[in-house]
Scaffold this motif. Structure first.
Motif, PDB file in Angstrom:
ATOM      1  N   PRO A 169       0.789  -1.240   0.000  1.00 35.70           N
ATOM      2  CA  PRO A 169       0.000   0.000   0.000  1.00 35.70           C
ATOM      3  C   PRO A 169       0.812   1.276   0.000  1.00 35.70           C
ATOM      4  O   PRO A 169       0.261   2.354  -0.253  1.00 35.70           O
ATOM      5  CB  PRO A 169      -0.808  -0.123   1.296  1.00 35.70           C
ATOM      6  CG  PRO A 169       0.084  -0.917   2.209  1.00 35.70           C
ATOM      7  CD  PRO A 169       0.806  -1.890   1.324  1.00 35.70           C
ATOM      8  N   ARG A 170       2.130   1.207   0.300  1.00 37.53           N
ATOM      9  CA  ARG A 170       2.914   2.426   0.489  1.00 37.53           C
ATOM     10  C   ARG A 170       4.160   2.475  -0.386  1.00 37.53           C
ATOM     11  O   ARG A 170       5.001   3.352  -0.197  1.00 37.53           O
ATOM     12  CB  ARG A 170       3.307   2.588   1.954  1.00 37.53           C
ATOM     13  CG  ARG A 170       2.126   2.742   2.908  1.00 37.53           C
ATOM     14  CD  ARG A 170       2.608   2.993   4.316  1.00 37.53           C
ATOM     15  NE  ARG A 170       1.517   3.260   5.227  1.00 37.53           N
ATOM     16  CZ  ARG A 170       0.891   2.330   5.945  1.00 37.53           C
ATOM     17  NH1 ARG A 170       1.283   1.065   5.845  1.00 37.53           N
ATOM     18  NH2 ARG A 170      -0.098   2.649   6.746  1.00 37.53           N
ATOM     19  N   LEU A 171       4.309   1.558  -1.322  1.00 31.69           N
ATOM     20  CA  LEU A 171       5.519   1.521  -2.145  1.00 31.69           C
ATOM     21  C   LEU A 171       5.497   2.695  -3.123  1.00 31.69           C
ATOM     22  O   LEU A 171       4.761   2.691  -4.096  1.00 31.69           O
ATOM     23  CB  LEU A 171       5.602   0.206  -2.912  1.00 31.69           C
ATOM     24  CG  LEU A 171       6.902   0.005  -3.711  1.00 31.69           C
ATOM     25  CD1 LEU A 171       8.088  -0.179  -2.762  1.00 31.69           C
ATOM     26  CD2 LEU A 171       6.774  -1.179  -4.658  1.00 31.69           C
ATOM     27  N   TRP A 172       6.337   3.697  -2.847  1.00 32.44           N
ATOM     28  CA  TRP A 172       6.353   4.907  -3.684  1.00 32.44           C
ATOM     29  C   TRP A 172       7.637   5.035  -4.499  1.00 32.44           C
ATOM     30  O   TRP A 172       7.692   5.827  -5.435  1.00 32.44           O
ATOM     31  CB  TRP A 172       6.148   6.158  -2.832  1.00 32.44           C
ATOM     32  CG  TRP A 172       7.286   6.499  -1.922  1.00 32.44           C
ATOM     33  CD1 TRP A 172       7.492   6.055  -0.650  1.00 32.44           C
ATOM     34  CD2 TRP A 172       8.396   7.359  -2.219  1.00 32.44           C
ATOM     35  NE1 TRP A 172       8.658   6.568  -0.139  1.00 32.44           N
ATOM     36  CE2 TRP A 172       9.230   7.385  -1.082  1.00 32.44           C
ATOM     37  CE3 TRP A 172       8.757   8.106  -3.343  1.00 32.44           C
ATOM     38  CZ2 TRP A 172      10.397   8.130  -1.023  1.00 32.44           C
ATOM     39  CZ3 TRP A 172       9.939   8.846  -3.284  1.00 32.44           C
ATOM     40  CH2 TRP A 172      10.734   8.860  -2.139  1.00 32.44           C
ATOM     41  N   ALA A 173       8.678   4.239  -4.189  1.00 30.43           N
ATOM     42  CA  ALA A 173       9.961   4.345  -4.899  1.00 30.43           C
ATOM     43  C   ALA A 173      10.442   2.951  -5.276  1.00 30.43           C
ATOM     44  O   ALA A 173      10.478   2.040  -4.432  1.00 30.43           O
ATOM     45  CB  ALA A 173      11.001   5.049  -4.031  1.00 30.43           C
ATOM     46  N   LEU A 174      10.837   2.785  -6.545  1.00 31.25           N
ATOM     47  CA  LEU A 174      11.296   1.491  -7.038  1.00 31.25           C
ATOM     48  C   LEU A 174      12.475   1.703  -7.979  1.00 31.25           C
ATOM     49  O   LEU A 174      12.391   2.464  -8.940  1.00 31.25           O
ATOM     50  CB  LEU A 174      10.166   0.781  -7.786  1.00 31.25           C
ATOM     51  CG  LEU A 174      10.504  -0.588  -8.405  1.00 31.25           C
ATOM     52  CD1 LEU A 174      10.865  -1.589  -7.321  1.00 31.25           C
ATOM     53  CD2 LEU A 174       9.326  -1.091  -9.242  1.00 31.25           C
ATOM     54  N   ASP A 175      13.577   1.015  -7.687  1.00 30.17           N
ATOM     55  CA  ASP A 175      14.785   1.066  -8.521  1.00 30.17           C
ATOM     56  C   ASP A 175      15.047  -0.332  -9.047  1.00 30.17           C
ATOM     57  O   ASP A 175      15.421  -1.236  -8.298  1.00 30.17           O
ATOM     58  CB  ASP A 175      15.961   1.573  -7.684  1.00 30.17           C
ATOM     59  CG  ASP A 175      17.296   1.453  -8.406  1.00 30.17           C
ATOM     60  OD1 ASP A 175      17.292   1.171  -9.629  1.00 30.17           O
ATOM     61  OD2 ASP A 175      18.338   1.634  -7.757  1.00 30.17           O
ATOM     62  N   ILE A 176      14.853  -0.518 -10.350  1.00 33.22           N
ATOM     63  CA  ILE A 176      15.096  -1.819 -10.983  1.00 33.22           C
ATOM     64  C   ILE A 176      16.072  -1.683 -12.148  1.00 33.22           C
ATOM     65  O   ILE A 176      16.156  -2.556 -13.005  1.00 33.22           O
ATOM     66  CB  ILE A 176      13.777  -2.452 -11.475  1.00 33.22           C
ATOM     67  CG1 ILE A 176      12.966  -1.442 -12.292  1.00 33.22           C
ATOM     68  CG2 ILE A 176      12.972  -2.982 -10.292  1.00 33.22           C
ATOM     69  CD1 ILE A 176      11.719  -2.017 -12.921  1.00 33.22           C
ATOM     70  N   ALA A 177      16.815  -0.575 -12.189  1.00 36.88           N
ATOM     71  CA  ALA A 177      17.721  -0.331 -13.315  1.00 36.88           C
ATOM     72  C   ALA A 177      18.811  -1.389 -13.403  1.00 36.88           C
ATOM     73  O   ALA A 177      19.295  -1.683 -14.496  1.00 36.88           O
ATOM     74  CB  ALA A 177      18.345   1.063 -13.201  1.00 36.88           C
ATOM     75  N   ALA A 178      19.236  -1.962 -12.275  1.00 41.32           N
ATOM     76  CA  ALA A 178      20.307  -2.948 -12.278  1.00 41.32           C
ATOM     77  C   ALA A 178      19.762  -4.364 -12.143  1.00 41.32           C
ATOM     78  O   ALA A 178      20.476  -5.270 -11.717  1.00 41.32           O
ATOM     79  CB  ALA A 178      21.287  -2.659 -11.150  1.00 41.32           C
ATOM     80  N   ALA A 179      18.503  -4.555 -12.513  1.00 41.29           N
ATOM     81  CA  ALA A 179      17.880  -5.870 -12.384  1.00 41.29           C
ATOM     82  C   ALA A 179      17.337  -6.347 -13.719  1.00 41.29           C
ATOM     83  O   ALA A 179      16.844  -5.547 -14.528  1.00 41.29           O
ATOM     84  CB  ALA A 179      16.749  -5.815 -11.363  1.00 41.29           C
ATOM     85  N   ALA A 180      17.415  -7.629 -13.935  1.00 33.83           N
ATOM     86  CA  ALA A 180      16.667  -8.241 -15.027  1.00 33.83           C
ATOM     87  C   ALA A 180      15.266  -8.507 -14.496  1.00 33.83           C
ATOM     88  O   ALA A 180      15.105  -9.139 -13.444  1.00 33.83           O
ATOM     89  CB  ALA A 180      17.336  -9.545 -15.450  1.00 33.83           C
ATOM     90  N   VAL A 181      14.259  -8.002 -15.175  1.00 35.50           N
ATOM     91  CA  VAL A 181      12.875  -8.090 -14.692  1.00 35.50           C
ATOM     92  C   VAL A 181      12.057  -8.963 -15.627  1.00 35.50           C
ATOM     93  O   VAL A 181      12.008  -8.731 -16.842  1.00 35.50           O
ATOM     94  CB  VAL A 181      12.250  -6.688 -14.577  1.00 35.50           C
ATOM     95  CG1 VAL A 181      10.814  -6.781 -14.064  1.00 35.50           C
ATOM     96  CG2 VAL A 181      13.082  -5.809 -13.635  1.00 35.50           C
ATOM     97  N   ALA A 182      11.396  -9.958 -15.040  1.00 34.46           N
ATOM     98  CA  ALA A 182      10.622 -10.910 -15.846  1.00 34.46           C
ATOM     99  C   ALA A 182       9.268 -10.362 -16.255  1.00 34.46           C
ATOM    100  O   ALA A 182       8.733 -10.728 -17.299  1.00 34.46           O
ATOM    101  CB  ALA A 182      10.447 -12.216 -15.073  1.00 34.46           C
ATOM    102  N   ASP A 183       8.695  -9.494 -15.429  1.00 36.11           N
ATOM    103  CA  ASP A 183       7.333  -8.992 -15.668  1.00 36.11           C
ATOM    104  C   ASP A 183       7.293  -7.472 -15.529  1.00 36.11           C
ATOM    105  O   ASP A 183       6.615  -6.935 -14.657  1.00 36.11           O
ATOM    106  CB  ASP A 183       6.339  -9.654 -14.711  1.00 36.11           C
ATOM    107  CG  ASP A 183       6.737  -9.494 -13.245  1.00 36.11           C
ATOM    108  OD1 ASP A 183       7.902  -9.103 -12.990  1.00 36.11           O
ATOM    109  OD2 ASP A 183       5.902  -9.746 -12.362  1.00 36.11           O
ATOM    110  N   LEU A 184       8.013  -6.788 -16.390  1.00 35.99           N
ATOM    111  CA  LEU A 184       8.174  -5.343 -16.287  1.00 35.99           C
ATOM    112  C   LEU A 184       6.836  -4.602 -16.300  1.00 35.99           C
ATOM    113  O   LEU A 184       6.675  -3.570 -15.638  1.00 35.99           O
ATOM    114  CB  LEU A 184       9.064  -4.839 -17.424  1.00 35.99           C
ATOM    115  CG  LEU A 184       9.577  -3.400 -17.327  1.00 35.99           C
ATOM    116  CD1 LEU A 184      10.394  -3.192 -16.056  1.00 35.99           C
ATOM    117  CD2 LEU A 184      10.415  -3.053 -18.554  1.00 35.99           C
ATOM    118  N   ALA A 185       5.839  -5.109 -17.016  1.00 36.71           N
ATOM    119  CA  ALA A 185       4.544  -4.425 -17.105  1.00 36.71           C
ATOM    120  C   ALA A 185       3.846  -4.323 -15.758  1.00 36.71           C
ATOM    121  O   ALA A 185       2.913  -3.519 -15.605  1.00 36.71           O
ATOM    122  CB  ALA A 185       3.645  -5.149 -18.109  1.00 36.71           C
ATOM    123  N   THR A 186       4.290  -5.103 -14.767  1.00 34.92           N
ATOM    124  CA  THR A 186       3.701  -5.023 -13.429  1.00 34.92           C
ATOM    125  C   THR A 186       3.832  -3.625 -12.836  1.00 34.92           C
ATOM    126  O   THR A 186       3.030  -3.224 -11.987  1.00 34.92           O
ATOM    127  CB  THR A 186       4.370  -6.061 -12.494  1.00 34.92           C
ATOM    128  OG1 THR A 186       4.159  -7.351 -13.026  1.00 34.92           O
ATOM    129  CG2 THR A 186       3.810  -5.988 -11.095  1.00 34.92           C
TER     130      THR A 186
END
Length: 422
Positions: free
Chosen positions: A342-359
């Protein structure tokens, strides 16, 4: 205007220039309505005069004070501030309107401000702390000691600063205390306390009592005209503690103490050490493997930074307090577990391989996002992205050596999407 040429360095796109990170203190309850200030105005006046006599005996002369503040001036200051002064501090202003130009300031080397100066402080220090160059999304405001006494904010309107150390820090009476605090408690805030205010005393009365008791015990020293009182008052960095370890275990973590709120550990094989750190709020885990993150879901972690071979976010996503997440991993990570936060306001995934980016489009509270240029191009083709205020775009996936801190080029614009490129 956004550039259409491939960027050579990371660019921070500021879509909403008025954006500020959420203030954790705004979410906290105050004390019960019946809670009164702990201070006693009559006792504060008695202690004030006793303190003055003791310092005069030690120095060999009595320092002269300005005359009292007028009742109309005090009332005008309270109206301007939007909060009443606690009765004990108000009573002291009935003796003197601050301490003028005393060599030895009355409040533990903090010159006492005149009534007219209340609420007139320059808060450039706070603007600097919130500057995007210092990446405020990675910062946590920690809890003071005693727990829940002071709201976890860098600054609040109800923190009436009445004495200054002249270096960007202030003593303040807290008229917006946390659920475990008392109105009128004395706290320290300012440039050295951006990680969290410090609880000094439950009232101005108690603060004066500690100074008087220190003088009576002889816990003081004189250097020329200067008097230094050793009253045992807290110093920066405040009530939180940091625990760092290259091979953390429960036994080693236990020695750090239960009030640890910031943890930075490496070579992690599992997170069992968190069992003895119940108050951790900022957690950075580094591992060449894939540590079990199950205990993370049971701790009040607000900022989580993972640098691991692979990460399963199912357990961390059980933590309803998680507000900022940074993931570095080589193997694809799934963001789907984050949908319920409910409170996730910041996300850093630049250094990650992401399987479901559209999420990312399903994270309704997200306001800050850090991605690579390729990730952004894929996301910008999605419908219904959250109302992002700041987007950091890296030209390529950053390595660990590039992450702390990132040297940003800041641009007031939306990041260009694939559809806008020629």
């Amino acid at each position: 205007m956004a550039t259409h040429s491939p960027p050579r360095q990371p660019i921070l796109y500021v879509i909403d220039e008025d954006f500020l990170p959420p203030d954790r203190g705004d979410e906290q309850e105050g004390p019960p309505e019946a809670t009164d200030p702990a201070g006693d105005p009559d006792e504060a006046v008695r202690l004030f005069h006793r303190y003055r006599r003791l310092t005069a005996d030690i120095l060999g002369y009595e320092q002269e004070l300005p005359g009292p503040a007028g009742e109309a001036d005090i009332a005008a200051a309270e109206e301007k501030l939007g909060f009443p002064l606690p009765p004990d501090l108000r009573a002291l202003y009935g003796i003197a309107d601050g301490d003028g130009d005393l060599v030895n300031a009355l409040f533990d080397r903090h010159p006492w401000l005149a009534v007219a100066e209340l609420g007139e402080q320059d808060d450039e220090w706070l603007d600097i702390a919130r500057d995007l160059d210092v990446e405020p999304w990675r910062e946590v405001v920690f809890d003071a000691c005693p727990p829940n006494a002071v709201r976890r904010s860098p600054l609040r309107a109800g923190w009436i600063r009445f004495a200054s150390d002249t270096g960007g820090n202030w003593l303040a009476v807290d008229m917006e205390p946390g659920p475990g605090g008392r109105p009128g408690q004395v706290i320290e805030v300012g440039v050295d306390y951006t990680e969290g205010p410090v609880h000094v005393a439950d009232s101005v009365t108690t603060f004066l009592c500690r100074l008087v008791e220190a003088l009576e015990r002889g816990d003081h020293r004189r250097s020329g005209k200067n008097l230094w009182i050793e009253a045992g008052l807290p110093d920066p960095p405040g009530g939180h503690a940091t625990y760092g370890d290259s091979r953390p275990t429960p036994a080693r973590a236990e020695r750090a103490g239960p009030r640890v709120q910031e943890v930075r550990v490496s070579d992690v094989t599992d997170s069992a050490f968190l069992a003895v750190l119940p108050e951790v709020r900022s957690l950075r885990l580094t591992s060449t493997g894939s540590p079990d993150l199950t205990p993370v879901g049971d701790r009040p972690v607000e900022y989580l930074e993972l640098d691991v071979a692979s990460a399963d976010l199912t357990a961390p996503a059980r933590n309803r307090e998680l507000r900022a997440l940074s993931v570095t991993c080589a193997r694809p990570v799934e963001l789907a577990p984050l949908r319920g936060l409910p409170r996730l306001w910041a996300l850093d995934i630049a250094a990650a391989a992401v399987a479901d980016l559209a999420t990312v489009a399903d994270l309704a509270e997200l306001r800050y996002l850090e991605v690579t240029r390729d990730q952004w191009e894929e996301l910008s083709a999605c419908d219904g992205l959250p109302p992002l205020a700041v987007v950091g775009v890296h030209p390529h996936r950053p390595g660990s050596e590039e992450r702390s801190p990132t040297v940003w080029e800041i641009m007031d614009d939306e990041p260009p999407s694939a559809a806008r490129r020629p």
